[in-house]
Scaffold this motif. Structure first.
Motif, PDB file in Angstrom:
ATOM      1  N   GLY A  10       0.824  -1.199   0.000  1.00  0.00           N
ATOM      2  CA  GLY A  10       0.000   0.000   0.000  1.00  0.00           C
ATOM      3  C   GLY A  10       0.860   1.251   0.000  1.00  0.00           C
ATOM      4  N   ASP A  11       0.406   2.281  -0.698  1.00  0.00           N
ATOM      5  CA  ASP A  11       1.151   3.533  -0.785  1.00  0.00           C
ATOM      6  C   ASP A  11       0.986   4.349   0.490  1.00  0.00           C
ATOM      7  N   ILE A  12       2.108   4.868   0.979  1.00  0.00           N
ATOM      8  CA  ILE A  12       2.103   5.743   2.145  1.00  0.00           C
ATOM      9  C   ILE A  12       2.016   7.195   1.710  1.00  0.00           C
ATOM     10  N   GLY A  13       2.737   7.547   0.671  1.00  0.00           N
ATOM     11  CA  GLY A  13       2.745   8.919   0.176  1.00  0.00           C
ATOM     12  C   GLY A  13       3.938   9.119  -0.737  1.00  0.00           C
ATOM     13  N   GLN A  14       4.108  10.343  -1.209  1.00  0.00           N
ATOM     14  CA  GLN A  14       5.253  10.692  -2.048  1.00  0.00           C
ATOM     15  C   GLN A  14       5.929  11.925  -1.485  1.00  0.00           C
ATOM     16  N   TYR A  15       7.261  11.926  -1.535  1.00  0.00           N
ATOM     17  CA  TYR A  15       8.018  13.073  -1.051  1.00  0.00           C
ATOM     18  C   TYR A  15       9.258  13.250  -1.912  1.00  0.00           C
ATOM     19  N   GLY A  17       9.635  13.307  -4.998  1.00  0.00           N
ATOM     20  CA  GLY A  17       9.669  12.367  -6.110  1.00  0.00           C
ATOM     21  C   GLY A  17       9.881  10.920  -5.713  1.00  0.00           C
ATOM     22  N   VAL A  18       9.892  10.640  -4.408  1.00  0.00           N
ATOM     23  CA  VAL A  18      10.081   9.271  -3.923  1.00  0.00           C
ATOM     24  C   VAL A  18       8.740   8.707  -3.467  1.00  0.00           C
ATOM     25  N   ARG A  19       8.392   7.557  -3.976  1.00  0.00           N
ATOM     26  CA  ARG A  19       7.163   6.874  -3.555  1.00  0.00           C
ATOM     27  C   ARG A  19       7.474   5.986  -2.357  1.00  0.00           C
ATOM     28  N   LEU A  20       6.758   6.224  -1.277  1.00  0.00           N
ATOM     29  CA  LEU A  20       6.937   5.433  -0.062  1.00  0.00           C
ATOM     30  C   LEU A  20       5.825   4.413   0.038  1.00  0.00           C
ATOM     31  N   GLU A  21       6.197   3.185   0.371  1.00  0.00           N
ATOM     32  CA  GLU A  21       5.254   2.073   0.323  1.00  0.00           C
ATOM     33  C   GLU A  21       5.459   1.163   1.530  1.00  0.00           C
ATOM     34  N   LEU A  22       4.378   0.531   1.986  1.00  0.00           N
ATOM     35  CA  LEU A  22       4.422  -0.500   3.017  1.00  0.00           C
ATOM     36  C   LEU A  22       4.133  -1.838   2.340  1.00  0.00           C
ATOM     37  N   VAL A  23       5.009  -2.823   2.540  1.00  0.00           N
ATOM     38  CA  VAL A  23       4.898  -4.094   1.826  1.00  0.00           C
ATOM     39  C   VAL A  23       5.140  -5.252   2.799  1.00  0.00           C
ATOM     40  N   THR A  24       4.349  -6.307   2.654  1.00  0.00           N
ATOM     41  CA  THR A  24       4.496  -7.478   3.530  1.00  0.00           C
ATOM     42  C   THR A  24       5.583  -8.409   2.989  1.00  0.00           C
ATOM     43  N   VAL A  25       6.833  -7.964   3.143  1.00  0.00           N
ATOM     44  CA  VAL A  25       7.997  -8.774   2.795  1.00  0.00           C
ATOM     45  C   VAL A  25       9.018  -8.627   3.915  1.00  0.00           C
ATOM     46  N   ASP A  26      10.033  -9.471   3.895  1.00  0.00           N
ATOM     47  CA  ASP A  26      11.154  -9.282   4.793  1.00  0.00           C
ATOM     48  C   ASP A  26      12.387  -8.950   3.970  1.00  0.00           C
ATOM     49  N   ALA A  27      13.539  -8.881   4.600  1.00  0.00           N
ATOM     50  CA  ALA A  27      14.747  -8.438   3.897  1.00  0.00           C
ATOM     51  C   ALA A  27      15.127  -9.352   2.740  1.00  0.00           C
ATOM     52  N   ILE A 176      17.294   7.845  -5.437  1.00  0.00           N
ATOM     53  CA  ILE A 176      16.173   7.109  -4.854  1.00  0.00           C
ATOM     54  C   ILE A 176      14.833   7.542  -5.459  1.00  0.00           C
ATOM     55  N   GLU A 177      14.046   6.547  -5.870  1.00  0.00           N
ATOM     56  CA  GLU A 177      12.715   6.778  -6.430  1.00  0.00           C
ATOM     57  C   GLU A 177      11.631   6.017  -5.663  1.00  0.00           C
ATOM     58  N   HIS A 178      12.044   4.959  -4.954  1.00  0.00           N
ATOM     59  CA  HIS A 178      11.073   4.056  -4.316  1.00  0.00           C
ATOM     60  C   HIS A 178      11.645   3.604  -2.975  1.00  0.00           C
TER      61      HIS A 178
END
Length: 204
Positions: A10-15, A17-27, A176-178
């Motif tokens: 899910g998208d958190i927001g943009q700052y 030009g960087v898209r911030l996202e929350l994702v159900t993954v690990d490292a 950084i873009e993502h």
């Protein structure tokens, strides 16, 4: 054979030009240029590591935990370990482990500093996409304190600094873009809402 678990995002927001996202993954599962995990000097009550951090150690053949035991990587605050994972061990071509110090000393500011560290290292490597797993629960830390807001603030403050350094002619522009915050699948909609609310508050 168990069915693959669907990844939620899910998208958190943009700052800047960087898209911030929350994702159900690990490292190990983050599909980014640089995947970051946080590691403490030990787990709470010296219990075994769990969750995504345990998955990362297993993918590396137990060598991450061995390095900590041997003192080659002690996981002191903001100590860093850059790893080129063996084939098939992780989705990302580069892994960064960030030291967090003693879990008994943890505060949200500790995780905010780790986020800034991840962004600095990613900048030095010209990474276009970076993910970070805070590894708080994996270490056995349970806290009601807000950590989403401080981590977002750590990201914003560091990105602002990198942009300022670029404007002064002291550094290249951030690539950084993502940006991805890794999370477990439990209560994902609620976690996403918390991040989105924290982001909106930060931008006001």
């Amino acid at each position: 054979m168990a069915a693959a678990v669907a990844v939620e995002r899910g998208d958190i927001g943009q700052y800047r030009g960087v898209r911030l996202e929350l994702v159900t993954v690990d490292a190990t599962g983050a599909q980014v240029d640089l995947s970051c995990a946080c590691m403490f000097t030990h787990e709470v009550d010296h219990q075994p590591m769990t969750g995504g951090l345990a998955n990362l150690d297993a993918a590396l053949g137990g060598q991450l935990a061995q390095a900590r035991r041997d003192g080659a990587f002690r996981a002191q605050p903001l100590e860093t370990l850059l790893i080129t994972p063996p084939a098939g061990a992780a989705q990302a071509p580069s892994l960064l482990v960030i030291g967090m110090g003693h879990p008994e000393d943890w505060s949200p500011a500790t995780s905010a500093a780790a986020v800034a560290c991840a962004l600095r290292v990613g900048h030095l490597r010209g990474a276009r996409s970076i993910a970070i797993a805070p590894s708080i629960l994996d270490t056995g830390i349970h806290s009601d304190e807000d950590v989403n807001g401080p981590m977002l603030h750590g990201f914003k403050t560091q990105l602002d600094a990198l942009q300022q350094l670029h404007s002064l002619g002291l550094a290249p522009a951030p690539a950084i873009e993502h940006w991805v915050f890794d999370t477990g699948a439990a209560h994902f909609p609620h976690k996403l809402q918390q991040y989105q609310q924290a982001f909106a508050a930060m931008m006001r």
